[in-house]
Design a protein around this motif. Structure first.
Motif, PDB file in Angstrom:
ATOM      1  N   LEU A   1      -3.635   8.931   6.053  1.00 34.55           N
ATOM      2  CA  LEU A   1      -3.302   7.686   5.373  1.00 34.55           C
ATOM      3  C   LEU A   1      -4.576   6.904   5.044  1.00 34.55           C
ATOM      4  N   VAL A   2      -5.476   6.799   6.016  1.00 34.71           N
ATOM      5  CA  VAL A   2      -6.738   6.085   5.816  1.00 34.71           C
ATOM      6  C   VAL A   2      -7.565   6.726   4.701  1.00 34.71           C
ATOM      7  N   LEU A   3      -7.611   8.058   4.698  1.00 34.64           N
ATOM      8  CA  LEU A   3      -8.479   8.769   3.763  1.00 34.64           C
ATOM      9  C   LEU A   3      -7.857   8.925   2.374  1.00 34.64           C
ATOM     10  N   GLU A   4      -6.534   9.146   2.313  1.00 32.66           N
ATOM     11  CA  GLU A   4      -5.883   9.437   1.047  1.00 32.66           C
ATOM     12  C   GLU A   4      -5.177   8.236   0.421  1.00 32.66           C
ATOM     13  N   ARG A   5      -4.737   7.296   1.264  1.00 32.11           N
ATOM     14  CA  ARG A   5      -4.024   6.113   0.758  1.00 32.11           C
ATOM     15  C   ARG A   5      -4.580   4.847   1.408  1.00 32.11           C
ATOM     16  N   PRO A   6      -5.860   4.561   1.196  1.00 33.21           N
ATOM     17  CA  PRO A   6      -6.448   3.374   1.831  1.00 33.21           C
ATOM     18  C   PRO A   6      -5.767   2.083   1.416  1.00 33.21           C
ATOM     19  N   ASP A   7      -5.164   2.070   0.213  1.00 36.58           N
ATOM     20  CA  ASP A   7      -4.454   0.876  -0.235  1.00 36.58           C
ATOM     21  C   ASP A   7      -3.286   0.558   0.680  1.00 36.58           C
ATOM     22  N   ALA A   8      -2.637   1.604   1.193  1.00 35.72           N
ATOM     23  CA  ALA A   8      -1.521   1.412   2.118  1.00 35.72           C
ATOM     24  C   ALA A   8      -2.009   1.198   3.545  1.00 35.72           C
ATOM     25  N   ALA A   9      -3.018   1.955   3.959  1.00 38.03           N
ATOM     26  CA  ALA A   9      -3.505   1.859   5.338  1.00 38.03           C
ATOM     27  C   ALA A   9      -3.969   0.450   5.675  1.00 38.03           C
ATOM     28  N   LYS A  10      -4.602  -0.211   4.724  1.00 35.38           N
ATOM     29  CA  LYS A  10      -5.158  -1.536   5.003  1.00 35.38           C
ATOM     30  C   LYS A  10      -4.066  -2.582   5.222  1.00 35.38           C
ATOM     31  N   ARG A  11      -2.811  -2.225   4.943  1.00 29.87           N
ATOM     32  CA  ARG A  11      -1.706  -3.153   5.119  1.00 29.87           C
ATOM     33  C   ARG A  11      -1.127  -3.106   6.539  1.00 29.87           C
ATOM     34  N   ILE A  12      -1.545  -2.134   7.342  1.00 28.64           N
ATOM     35  CA  ILE A  12      -1.070  -2.045   8.727  1.00 28.64           C
ATOM     36  C   ILE A  12      -1.578  -3.253   9.519  1.00 28.64           C
ATOM     37  N   GLY A  13      -0.667  -3.890  10.249  1.00 24.14           N
ATOM     38  CA  GLY A  13      -1.082  -5.024  11.058  1.00 24.14           C
ATOM     39  C   GLY A  13      -1.953  -4.603  12.222  1.00 24.14           C
ATOM     40  N   ARG A  14      -1.571  -3.506  12.873  1.00 25.17           N
ATOM     41  CA  ARG A  14      -2.329  -3.002  14.012  1.00 25.17           C
ATOM     42  C   ARG A  14      -1.818  -1.619  14.368  1.00 25.17           C
ATOM     43  N   ILE A  15      -2.730  -0.762  14.802  1.00 26.10           N
ATOM     44  CA  ILE A  15      -2.370   0.503  15.430  1.00 26.10           C
ATOM     45  C   ILE A  15      -2.650   0.355  16.927  1.00 26.10           C
TER      46      ILE A  15
END
Length: 307
Positions: A138-152
């Motif tokens: 997700l981080v590598l292929e869809r950074p636009d979506a990954a940055k929306r995660i509140g926290r892992i």
């Protein structure tokens, strides 16, 4: 006073006995609104981890929660051999019903990206119980979506403790070091729950007996899961509950001592693959380094016994 709105979470997992306990704890916790479960190969192969996720949901009567199959192998190296500790079925041979709902047709990565983009930024937390391959992709292929995660919040690593698959390496990060490195180096807020903490939340035989005697179906199932650990290893009087610590930290962070450390991940081919190093040039990560073990166990038991 009105109740707080449940927190929207996704569980990324490779069930796994202790994954199963963590999932059942999450299902027993009204603070969580579980949007979906994404699966990854780790403790055992991807087909089995996905099946086990569906079986756990069927047992708990939560067939409304979708399961999305994710990464079958690490980003760039061969996958690990299945852990004998969890048995051939990944959950110690404990009987569970068949899934009441088939896995979803979309890949976990596709669903997770779409789900995050459709929700307010920061409103979704990911509770990660296995190798970090899905989240790295997700981080590598869809950074636009990954940055929306509140926290892992992820179970993984060892700071001052010895590793469990090498001198300094813990299984989840060792299984896919490149994925761990990508997630650690990303800008997504990350909290790690390492062996330093999980080895101090230990289920005893007396704890198992108390769960069994409570009469609750979730408590009885968790008792059977923990008992399967004891049956696989002789002369053990307690077992660490690694993955449930992720849910426990999300529910009661005050039970944990959390510090910010700058970390790097070893991506070499040696025994330290996946090992964490405190490094001033590394990425900032919140790391649990202490825990009130008895209080954490008490919270786990209370949640399970009331369901």
């Amino acid at each position: 006073m009105p109740h707080a709105k449940p927190r929207l979470i996704v569980i990324d997992t490779d069930p796994g006995i202790d994954d199963a306990i963590g999932i059942l704890l999450a299902l027993a916790s009204p603070e969580f609104d579980i949007a979906g479960i994404t699966t990854v190969a780790g403790n055992i192969g991807i087909e089995t981890t996905t099946l086990n996720a569906g079986r756990l949901l069927a047992f708990a009567g939560r067939g409304d929660i979708p399961v999305f199959q994710g990464a079958a192998a690490p980003l760039s190296r061969p996958g690990p051999e299945p852990l004998n500790l969890h048995g051939e079925d990944g959950i110690g041979g404990v009987a569970l019903p068949a899934p009441t709902r088939g896995r979803e047709s979309r890949h976990a990565l596709e669903w997770l990206a779409e789900f995050l983009l459709a929700r307010p930024e920061g409103s979704v937390e990911v509770l990660a119980l296995g190798p970090l391959t899905n989240l790295a992709r997700l981080v590598l292929e869809r950074p636009d979506a990954a940055k929306r995660i509140g926290r892992i919040i992820a179970m993984g690593g060892a700071i001052h403790e010895r590793g469990n698959v090498g001198p300094r390496a813990e299984f989840n990060l060792w299984a896919d070091p490149e994925a761990a490195a990508a997630v650690v180096a990303s800008d997504v807020p990350l909290a790690l729950i390492p062996l330093d903490v999980t080895r101090r939340v230990r289920a005893t035989r007396e704890f198992v007996e108390a769960l069994s005697a409570s009469g609750g179906p979730l408590a009885a199932m968790v008792a059977r899961l923990i008992q399967s650990y004891f049956e696989s290893e002789t002369n053990r009087e307690s077992r660490p509950l690694h993955d449930p610590c992720v849910m426990l930290c999300a529910l009661a962070p005050e039970l944990f001592r959390i510090e910010e450390l700058r970390l790097t991940v070893d991506t070499g081919a040696g025994d330290d693959a996946g090992a964490l190093t405190i490094d001033g040039s590394g990425s900032p990560v919140h790391v649990a380094l202490g825990v009130d073990g008895p209080a954490a166990l008490d919270l786990l038991a209370r949640r399970l016994m009331r369901n």
